[in-house]
Design an enzyme around this catalytic site. Structure first.
Site, PDB file in Angstrom:
ATOM      1  N   LYS A 136       0.843  -1.211   0.000  1.00  0.00           N
ATOM      2  CA  LYS A 136       0.000   0.000   0.000  1.00  0.00           C
ATOM      3  C   LYS A 136       0.870   1.249   0.000  1.00  0.00           C
ATOM      4  CE  LYS A 136       0.970   1.350   4.373  1.00  0.00           C
ATOM      5  NZ  LYS A 136       1.812   2.506   4.637  1.00  0.00           N
ATOM      6  N   GLY A 178       4.700  -4.187   3.470  1.00  0.00           N
ATOM      7  CA  GLY A 178       5.005  -5.530   2.965  1.00  0.00           C
ATOM      8  C   GLY A 178       4.848  -6.579   4.065  1.00  0.00           C
ATOM      9  N   GLY A 179       5.332  -6.282   5.252  1.00  0.00           N
ATOM     10  CA  GLY A 179       5.206  -7.219   6.375  1.00  0.00           C
ATOM     11  C   GLY A 179       3.745  -7.420   6.761  1.00  0.00           C
ATOM     12  N   SER A 180       2.973  -6.348   6.711  1.00  0.00           N
ATOM     13  CA  SER A 180       1.542  -6.463   7.019  1.00  0.00           C
ATOM     14  C   SER A 180       0.834  -7.307   5.961  1.00  0.00           C
ATOM     15  CB  SER A 180       0.896  -5.072   7.071  1.00  0.00           C
ATOM     16  OG  SER A 180       1.495  -4.310   8.092  1.00  0.00           O
ATOM     17  N   ASP A 222      -1.490  -1.854  10.432  1.00  0.00           N
ATOM     18  CA  ASP A 222      -1.841  -1.835   9.004  1.00  0.00           C
ATOM     19  C   ASP A 222      -2.404  -3.169   8.507  1.00  0.00           C
ATOM     20  OD1 ASP A 222      -0.873   0.737   8.732  1.00  0.00           O
ATOM     21  OD2 ASP A 222       1.065   0.126   7.893  1.00  0.00           O
ATOM     22  N   GLY A 265       9.957  -0.601   3.837  1.00  0.00           N
ATOM     23  CA  GLY A 265       9.964   0.576   2.971  1.00  0.00           C
ATOM     24  C   GLY A 265       8.797   1.517   3.174  1.00  0.00           C
ATOM     25  N   GLY A 266       7.910   1.217   4.128  1.00  0.00           N
ATOM     26  CA  GLY A 266       6.739   2.076   4.323  1.00  0.00           C
ATOM     27  C   GLY A 266       5.588   1.686   3.420  1.00  0.00           C
ATOM     28  N   PRO A 314       8.875  -3.720  -1.439  1.00  0.00           N
ATOM     29  CA  PRO A 314      10.143  -3.397  -0.779  1.00  0.00           C
ATOM     30  C   PRO A 314      10.082  -3.631   0.730  1.00  0.00           C
ATOM     31  CG  PRO A 314       9.574  -1.677  -2.362  1.00  0.00           C
ATOM     32  CD  PRO A 314       8.400  -2.616  -2.303  1.00  0.00           C
TER      33      PRO A 314
HETATM   34  O1  C5P Z   1       1.160  -1.489  14.809  1.00  0.00           O
HETATM   35  P1  C5P Z   1       2.536  -1.791  14.360  1.00  0.00           P
HETATM   36  O2  C5P Z   1       3.206  -2.861  15.178  1.00  0.00           O
HETATM   37  O3  C5P Z   1       2.659  -2.064  12.891  1.00  0.00           O
HETATM   38  O4  C5P Z   1       3.360  -0.472  14.603  1.00  0.00           O
HETATM   39  C1  C5P Z   1       4.763  -0.429  14.604  1.00  0.00           C
HETATM   40  C2  C5P Z   1       5.218   0.745  15.438  1.00  0.00           C
HETATM   41  O5  C5P Z   1       4.811   1.968  14.814  1.00  0.00           O
HETATM   42  C3  C5P Z   1       4.563   0.800  16.809  1.00  0.00           C
HETATM   43  O6  C5P Z   1       5.335   0.077  17.751  1.00  0.00           O
HETATM   44  C4  C5P Z   1       4.574   2.274  17.133  1.00  0.00           C
HETATM   45  O7  C5P Z   1       5.849   2.650  17.585  1.00  0.00           O
HETATM   46  C5  C5P Z   1       4.381   2.912  15.765  1.00  0.00           C
HETATM   47  N1  C5P Z   1       2.977   3.289  15.509  1.00  0.00           N
HETATM   48  C6  C5P Z   1       2.454   4.388  16.145  1.00  0.00           C
HETATM   49  N2  C5P Z   1       1.170   4.763  15.906  1.00  0.00           N
HETATM   50  C7  C5P Z   1       0.399   4.080  15.030  1.00  0.00           C
HETATM   51  C8  C5P Z   1       0.912   2.958  14.348  1.00  0.00           C
HETATM   52  C9  C5P Z   1       2.220   2.588  14.613  1.00  0.00           C
HETATM   53  O8  C5P Z   1       3.146   5.029  16.949  1.00  0.00           O
HETATM   54  N3  C5P Z   1      -0.849   4.489  14.802  1.00  0.00           N
END
Ligand code: C5P
Length: 304
Positions: free
Chosen positions: A17, A110-112, A145, A106-107, A103
């Site tokens: 995405k 991909g992991g999600s 995500d 990469g933002g 990637p």
């Molecule tokens: O939810 P996820 O494990 O993918 O998020 C990874 C990291 O990104 C979280 O540990 C947090 O530090 C940050 N994050 C956040 N606020 C969000 C989503 C993610 O601070 N809404």
């Protein structure tokens, strides 16, 4: 999408995405940030194949993307298997093979997408018959995500990003992705964001002009409205991205933005031909880019 008969090998896919808009509020007591996110799935798919096994195992095959991918309990596909198994009261005794196109770190989620494709695949392998809504509820426990990666298409995300409102997009957005060397840690980009100037509350919804340009896939109307509150943080952590953003415009792109927490960048194009032209100009500068487009195709099990 579930399989009726239990099969020995099940493949499922979920897309990467971009965030066409990402508004981030001040950090909450639970460590997460309230978001307003304009999630758009792109036509780059993570394909996950699962089979029964004596123990939980994850492997990554056929990857032409760089980056270190953990294969143990911190891998998102592993976490998806544990979460779904726990939810239905069984052991996660499966072998998971991941074929990556998105990637790494990469933002682009991909992991999600790996976690989401694993949920779809195991739902079929174990004959659970869970609905997409039910899989999304489990997805939320794996990462912010992952619910979007289970659903795909286009959606507005709220709260941590896991509360979704579907957006119907007519037509396609043409895109050029510019991956960067090495990844960026999402948590680090958020932490750095907290140390920058005080953030303001997120809007309740994107501006109507933004949504109208998105829904009609009008690249020239949407490009000036692209927005990412994490961009300044990503640029401070990776200053070379600043000139890469300028390079996207030099190459003919309609603006440029950091994708999610970065460091992959993207630009919009008027058409598939325009996107290819942009990629060719980037190649003249020795940069590999990925030409793609938005997709409304649903994630789920791939029929043999
Ligand atoms: O939810 P996820 O494990 O993918 O998020 C990874 C990291 O990104 C979280 O540990 C947090 O530090 C940050 N994050 C956040 N606020 C969000 C989503 C993610 O601070 N809404």
């Amino acid at each position: 999408m579930t399989s009726s008969a239990p099969s020995h090998l099940v493949s499922a896919r979920a897309p990467g995405k971009i965030n066409l808009g990402l508004w981030v509020g001040p950090v909450r007591p639970d460590g997460y940030h309230p978001l307003l996110s304009a999630f758009q799935a792109v036509d780059l798919w993570e394909v996950v194949t699962v089979r029964h096994s004596g123990e939980l195992q994850v492997e990554v095959t056929a990857t032409d993307v760089s980056g270190d991918i953990p294969l143990g309990p911190t891998n998102s596909a592993w976490q998806a298997a544990v979460a779904l198994a726990g939810d239905c009261g069984r052991e996660p005794l499966v072998h998971i093979s991941i074929d990556k196109s998105v990637p790494v770190a990469g933002g682009m989620a991909g992991g999600s997408a790996d976690a989401a494709a694993t949920l779809h695949a195991l739902n079929a392998l174990w004959g659970l018959g869970r609905s997409v809504d039910e899989l999304e509820a489990i997805a939320q426990t794996i990462g912010s995500d992952v619910a979007f990666s289970v659903r795909g298409g286009a959606a507005i995300g709220r709260d941590r990003g896991q509360l979704l409102e579907t957006v119907s997009v007519v037509g396609e957005l043409h895109l050029v992705m510019l991956p960067a060397e090495g990844g960026l840690s999402t948590a680090e980009v958020y932490r750095h964001f907290d140390h920058m100037e005080a953030s303001v509350d997120v809007p309740l919804a994107p501006e109507p002009e933004f949504v109208a340009a998105w829904q009609s896939a009008e690249a020239s109307l949407l490009a000036p409205q692209l927005h990412n509150d994490l961009q300044a943080s990503a640029l401070e952590l990776r200053p070379e991205l600043e000139s890469d953003l300028e390079m996207l415009v030099w190459a003919g792109g309609l603006g440029g933005l950091v994708s999610g927490s970065g460091p992959t960048l993207f630009t919009l194009a008027h058409s598939a031909t325009h996107a290819k032209d942009i990629a060719q100009r980037l190649a003249q500068r020795g940069r590999r880019s990925i030409v793609t487009r938005s997709t409304s195709e649903a994630p789920g099990v791939l029929r043999p």
